[in-house]
Design an enzyme around this catalytic site. Structure first.
Site, PDB file in Angstrom:
ATOM      1  N   ARG A  87     123.289  63.993 -26.550  1.00  0.00           N
ATOM      2  CA  ARG A  87     124.413  63.102 -26.207  1.00  0.00           C
ATOM      3  C   ARG A  87     124.281  62.736 -24.728  1.00  0.00           C
ATOM      4  NH1 ARG A  87     130.273  64.362 -28.213  1.00  0.00           N
ATOM      5  NH2 ARG A  87     130.315  62.092 -28.351  1.00  0.00           N
ATOM      6  N   ASP A 235     134.243  63.019 -19.264  1.00  0.00           N
ATOM      7  CA  ASP A 235     132.862  63.376 -19.627  1.00  0.00           C
ATOM      8  C   ASP A 235     131.929  63.273 -18.438  1.00  0.00           C
ATOM      9  OD1 ASP A 235     134.158  62.512 -22.308  1.00  0.00           O
ATOM     10  OD2 ASP A 235     132.399  63.737 -22.775  1.00  0.00           O
ATOM     11  N   ASN A 245     135.408  58.644 -20.118  1.00  0.00           N
ATOM     12  CA  ASN A 245     136.062  59.535 -21.087  1.00  0.00           C
ATOM     13  C   ASN A 245     136.128  58.797 -22.425  1.00  0.00           C
ATOM     14  OD1 ASN A 245     137.420  62.051 -21.700  1.00  0.00           O
ATOM     15  ND2 ASN A 245     139.306  60.876 -21.867  1.00  0.00           N
TER      16      ASN A 245
HETATM   17  O1  MRU Z   1     133.115  62.500 -28.413  1.00  0.00           O
HETATM   18  P1  MRU Z   1     133.839  63.721 -27.927  1.00  0.00           P
HETATM   19  O2  MRU Z   1     134.854  64.241 -28.878  1.00  0.00           O
HETATM   20  O3  MRU Z   1     132.878  64.783 -27.449  1.00  0.00           O
HETATM   21  O4  MRU Z   1     134.621  63.212 -26.631  1.00  0.00           O
HETATM   22  C1  MRU Z   1     135.346  64.149 -25.891  1.00  0.00           C
HETATM   23  C2  MRU Z   1     136.105  63.572 -24.763  1.00  0.00           C
HETATM   24  O5  MRU Z   1     136.035  62.392 -24.487  1.00  0.00           O
HETATM   25  C3  MRU Z   1     136.889  64.538 -23.915  1.00  0.00           C
HETATM   26  O6  MRU Z   1     138.036  63.929 -23.403  1.00  0.00           O
HETATM   27  C4  MRU Z   1     136.006  65.012 -22.747  1.00  0.00           C
HETATM   28  O7  MRU Z   1     134.776  65.474 -23.207  1.00  0.00           O
HETATM   29  C5  MRU Z   1     136.664  66.064 -21.948  1.00  0.00           C
HETATM   30  S1  MRU Z   1     136.716  67.595 -22.804  1.00  0.00           S
HETATM   31  C6  MRU Z   1     137.376  68.783 -21.823  1.00  0.00           C
END
Ligand code: MRU
Length: 341
Positions: A87, A235, A245
């Site tokens: 990712r 993120d 994010n």
């Molecule tokens: O695609 P995801 O579910 O991994 O996305 C997660 C998010 O966008 C969260 O807000 C981010 O990773 C922060 S987690 C503490």
């Protein structure tokens, strides 16, 4: 409930794709299954995928059966490259893998078993430190939360997205623990419903009052004066304070600005990437069209339709009131305040 644990030489993950209907753990015994779990979002959230990848590196090197230090380092570097590609947006993934590689290079151990033990200890340290960082973030962040606050959040930045306690939800937890009697609005967070499925589940378990809304209700919620502040996770945060994010965060930030509401981001310093000048440099993951054309496996759009499915967006720093980290609260101008942290 643990998001992940190391048990009998395997990484055991709570399968987040099945929540809230089914609480089921999967056991990853090799690097491929950890990579698969990260790609399929069985484990998700920036700090959680970093921690999971760290254990994935231990499993990958073990599979390669290196016979000496040189082979060990080569296997570790190759496995790290493979895991880092699962990712692209959350910088915590590369951060955790680099931390393990740095630890390896700094040690003069030659015995593969000793080197494996060292990697495993570092992966455990990442998990332990993440929970401690989230609690510190909670302590800083709860000062920004007035008593009785009604808080809107997007996606899931809770215990499930970390090694425990959570970032945005950690601040909410800490405020609640301080007796502030907060309540939460959880955006359902299309397309994969991390808000409805995961945030609502965590809040219900915690006994914090939570109301789920669909993403397109946030503007009206604010216009009606039903929310006092927004807190989300991140993120990746660029040097200028732009925040990547979950897709939809940008829209919430614009709405918060229009309605004069504070928009807070909670993230550990491992989410800050000072090597990137602005959010324009953050790689944004695009995911499979089926995530948009299907709901719970059933088609909701015409077959053959074109789809755009970016998993994240970038909120410009000018819309962010403050960034709550484990080392304190950063305020604009972020170029200076983030560097200081
Ligand atoms: O695609 P995801 O579910 O991994 O996305 C997660 C998010 O966008 C969260 O807000 C981010 O990773 C922060 S987690 C503490």
């Amino acid at each position: 409930m643990d998001t992940m644990r190391w048990e009998d030489d395997a990484l055991v993950l709570l399968d987040q794709t099945k929540l809230p209907a089914v609480v089921e753990y999967i056991s990853c015994r090799d690097c491929d299954s950890v990579a698969g779990a990260i790609r399929s979002l069985q484990v998700r959230g920036a700090p959680a995928i970093g921690a999971a990848a760290a254990y994935g590196l231990v499993l990958g090197v073990r599979q390669a059966q290196p016979e000496n230090r040189t082979e060990f380092l080569a296997a570790a570097e190759e496995t790290a490259r493979f895991l880092a590609a699962t990712r692209p947006t959350a910088v915590n993934l590369a951060w955790a893998l680099n931390r393990l590689l740095t630890r390896l290079r700094a040690s003069d151990a030659a015995d593969p078993q000793e080197l494996t033990a060292l990697l495993l200890a570092e992966a455990h340290a990442i998990c332990g430190e993440d929970v401690a960082a989230n609690k510190r973030m909670g302590n800083f962040g709860r000062e920004l939360v007035p008593p009785g606050a009604r808080i809107l959040t997007h996606c899931n930045a809770g215990a499930l997205a970390t090694a425990g306690y959570g970032t945005a939800l950690g601040v909410i937890r800490a405020a609640q623990e301080a007796g502030k009697h907060v309540s939460v609005y959880a955006d359902e967070t299309r397309p994969l419903l991390q808000g409805a499925r995961l945030t609502a589940w965590e809040m219900v378990q915690e006994g914090i009052p939570v109301t789920v809304i669909t993403d397109n209700m946030a503007g009206y919620l604010m216009a009606r004066g039903m929310v006092d502040l927004v807190i989300v996770g991140a993120d990746r945060i660029a040097a200028n304070g732009d925040v990547a994010n979950k897709i939809g965060t940008y829209g919430v930030a614009v709405l918060a600005k229009e309605h004069g509401l504070p928009f807070y981001v909670a993230a550990p310093v491992s989410t800050i990437d000072l090597s990137l000048d602005s959010g324009a440099d953050i790689p944004i993951e695009e995911r499979a069209p089926e995530e948009v054309t299907h709901l719970a496996g059933r088609p909701v759009a015409a077959p053959g339709v074109r789809v755009w499915n970016p998993a994240f967006d970038v909120t410009p720093a000018r819309l962010v009131t403050a960034i709550i980290t484990d080392r304190g609260v950063a305020r604009p101008p972020y170029r200076e305040s983030l560097k200081r942290l």
